[in-house]
Design a protein around this motif. Sequence first.
Motif, PDB file in Angstrom:
ATOM      1  N   ARG A   1       0.832  -1.203   0.000  1.00  0.00           N
ATOM      2  CA  ARG A   1       0.000   0.000   0.000  1.00  0.00           C
ATOM      3  C   ARG A   1       0.870   1.258   0.000  1.00  0.00           C
ATOM      4  NH1 ARG A   1      -5.482  -0.214   1.038  1.00  0.00           N
ATOM      5  NH2 ARG A   1      -6.322  -2.212   1.714  1.00  0.00           N
ATOM      6  N   ILE A   2       1.973   1.225   0.736  1.00  0.00           N
ATOM      7  CA  ILE A   2       2.882   2.376   0.784  1.00  0.00           C
ATOM      8  C   ILE A   2       3.547   2.570  -0.577  1.00  0.00           C
ATOM      9  CG2 ILE A   2       5.030   3.236   1.811  1.00  0.00           C
ATOM     10  CD1 ILE A   2       4.037   1.902   4.463  1.00  0.00           C
ATOM     11  N   LYS A   3       3.956   1.486  -1.224  1.00  0.00           N
ATOM     12  CA  LYS A   3       4.524   1.587  -2.582  1.00  0.00           C
ATOM     13  C   LYS A   3       3.513   2.200  -3.538  1.00  0.00           C
ATOM     14  CE  LYS A   3       7.705  -2.306  -2.229  1.00  0.00           C
ATOM     15  NZ  LYS A   3       7.982  -3.679  -2.683  1.00  0.00           N
ATOM     16  N   ASP A   4       2.252   1.769  -3.424  1.00  0.00           N
ATOM     17  CA  ASP A   4       1.198   2.350  -4.251  1.00  0.00           C
ATOM     18  C   ASP A   4       1.031   3.836  -3.945  1.00  0.00           C
ATOM     19  OD1 ASP A   4       0.754  -0.113  -5.433  1.00  0.00           O
ATOM     20  OD2 ASP A   4      -1.009  -0.586  -4.183  1.00  0.00           O
ATOM     21  N   GLY A   5       1.186   4.200  -2.680  1.00  0.00           N
ATOM     22  CA  GLY A   5       1.110   5.603  -2.285  1.00  0.00           C
ATOM     23  C   GLY A   5       2.211   6.430  -2.928  1.00  0.00           C
ATOM     24  N   TYR A   6       3.417   5.866  -2.996  1.00  0.00           N
ATOM     25  CA  TYR A   6       4.515   6.559  -3.682  1.00  0.00           C
ATOM     26  C   TYR A   6       4.209   6.721  -5.166  1.00  0.00           C
ATOM     27  CZ  TYR A   6       7.982   7.017   0.009  1.00  0.00           C
ATOM     28  OH  TYR A   6       8.658   7.411   1.132  1.00  0.00           O
ATOM     29  N   LYS A   7       3.643   5.694  -5.763  1.00  0.00           N
ATOM     30  CA  LYS A   7       3.284   5.773  -7.186  1.00  0.00           C
ATOM     31  C   LYS A   7       2.258   6.874  -7.409  1.00  0.00           C
ATOM     32  CE  LYS A   7       4.220   0.940  -8.180  1.00  0.00           C
ATOM     33  NZ  LYS A   7       3.620  -0.373  -8.425  1.00  0.00           N
ATOM     34  N   ARG A   8       1.263   6.967  -6.523  1.00  0.00           N
ATOM     35  CA  ARG A   8       0.261   8.044  -6.635  1.00  0.00           C
ATOM     36  C   ARG A   8       0.910   9.402  -6.441  1.00  0.00           C
ATOM     37  NH1 ARG A   8      -2.696   4.573  -3.530  1.00  0.00           N
ATOM     38  NH2 ARG A   8      -2.413   5.797  -1.625  1.00  0.00           N
ATOM     39  N   HIS A   9       1.812   9.475  -5.475  1.00  0.00           N
ATOM     40  CA  HIS A   9       2.466  10.757  -5.174  1.00  0.00           C
ATOM     41  C   HIS A   9       3.285  11.257  -6.363  1.00  0.00           C
ATOM     42  CE1 HIS A   9       4.208  13.903  -2.708  1.00  0.00           C
ATOM     43  NE2 HIS A   9       5.376  13.572  -3.207  1.00  0.00           N
ATOM     44  N   TYR A  10       3.995  10.361  -6.993  1.00  0.00           N
ATOM     45  CA  TYR A  10       4.837  10.738  -8.126  1.00  0.00           C
ATOM     46  C   TYR A  10       4.140  10.533  -9.465  1.00  0.00           C
ATOM     47  CZ  TYR A  10       8.696  11.205  -4.868  1.00  0.00           C
ATOM     48  OH  TYR A  10       9.505  11.606  -3.835  1.00  0.00           O
ATOM     49  N   ASN A  11       2.836  10.213  -9.432  1.00  0.00           N
ATOM     50  CA  ASN A  11       2.035   9.997 -10.637  1.00  0.00           C
ATOM     51  C   ASN A  11       2.683   8.985 -11.572  1.00  0.00           C
ATOM     52  OD1 ASN A  11      -0.056  11.835  -9.980  1.00  0.00           O
ATOM     53  ND2 ASN A  11       1.303  13.521 -10.544  1.00  0.00           N
ATOM     54  N   ILE A  12       3.136   7.896 -11.018  1.00  0.00           N
ATOM     55  CA  ILE A  12       3.756   6.830 -11.813  1.00  0.00           C
ATOM     56  C   ILE A  12       2.651   5.880 -12.245  1.00  0.00           C
ATOM     57  CG2 ILE A  12       5.353   4.881 -11.775  1.00  0.00           C
ATOM     58  CD1 ILE A  12       6.939   6.437  -9.630  1.00  0.00           C
ATOM     59  N   LYS A  13       2.573   5.654 -13.528  1.00  0.00           N
ATOM     60  CA  LYS A  13       1.582   4.716 -14.066  1.00  0.00           C
ATOM     61  C   LYS A  13       2.204   3.335 -14.121  1.00  0.00           C
ATOM     62  CE  LYS A  13      -1.291   8.028 -15.054  1.00  0.00           C
ATOM     63  NZ  LYS A  13      -2.291   8.381 -14.139  1.00  0.00           N
ATOM     64  N   GLU A  14       1.424   2.334 -13.722  1.00  0.00           N
ATOM     65  CA  GLU A  14       1.916   0.962 -13.801  1.00  0.00           C
ATOM     66  C   GLU A  14       1.842   0.479 -15.232  1.00  0.00           C
ATOM     67  OE1 GLU A  14       0.609  -1.944 -11.010  1.00  0.00           O
ATOM     68  OE2 GLU A  14       0.094  -0.396  -9.546  1.00  0.00           O
ATOM     69  N   GLU A  15       2.879  -0.277 -15.616  1.00  0.00           N
ATOM     70  CA  GLU A  15       2.880  -0.850 -16.953  1.00  0.00           C
ATOM     71  C   GLU A  15       1.887  -1.991 -16.996  1.00  0.00           C
ATOM     72  OE1 GLU A  15       6.706  -1.802 -18.463  1.00  0.00           O
ATOM     73  OE2 GLU A  15       7.609  -0.023 -17.581  1.00  0.00           O
ATOM     74  N   GLU A  16       1.175  -2.102 -18.075  1.00  0.00           N
ATOM     75  CA  GLU A  16       0.156  -3.145 -18.185  1.00  0.00           C
ATOM     76  C   GLU A  16       0.626  -4.274 -19.027  1.00  0.00           C
ATOM     77  OE1 GLU A  16      -3.550  -1.326 -19.296  1.00  0.00           O
ATOM     78  OE2 GLU A  16      -3.122   0.353 -17.997  1.00  0.00           O
TER      79      GLU A  16
END
Length: 80
Positions: free
Chosen positions: A65-80
């Motif tokens: 969840r914290i890693k996902d929070g960092y992704k949201r914070h830095y607007n990192i899109k996950e590769e699909e």
Amino acid sequence: MNKYKEMYKEEIIEDIIDKYVKLEIAISNSQGATNALDQKFATLKYMKNLVKTITAEDENEIEERIKDGYKRHYNIKEEE
């Protein structure tokens, strides 16, 4: 749990995680007094325990969840 409670629970958890990430970033950029840093680290631990209490998840799931929070914070899109 009904769908409304579940929806709001997830929103609250995401909000806590987002604030956790912001505080962790602030700490890493901080050069404050030891007492202030100790208080911030204690707050991080409290926030993590709060999420653990609300979700009943283990440490690995909280870290995800914290890693996902960092992704949201830095607007990192996950590769699909």
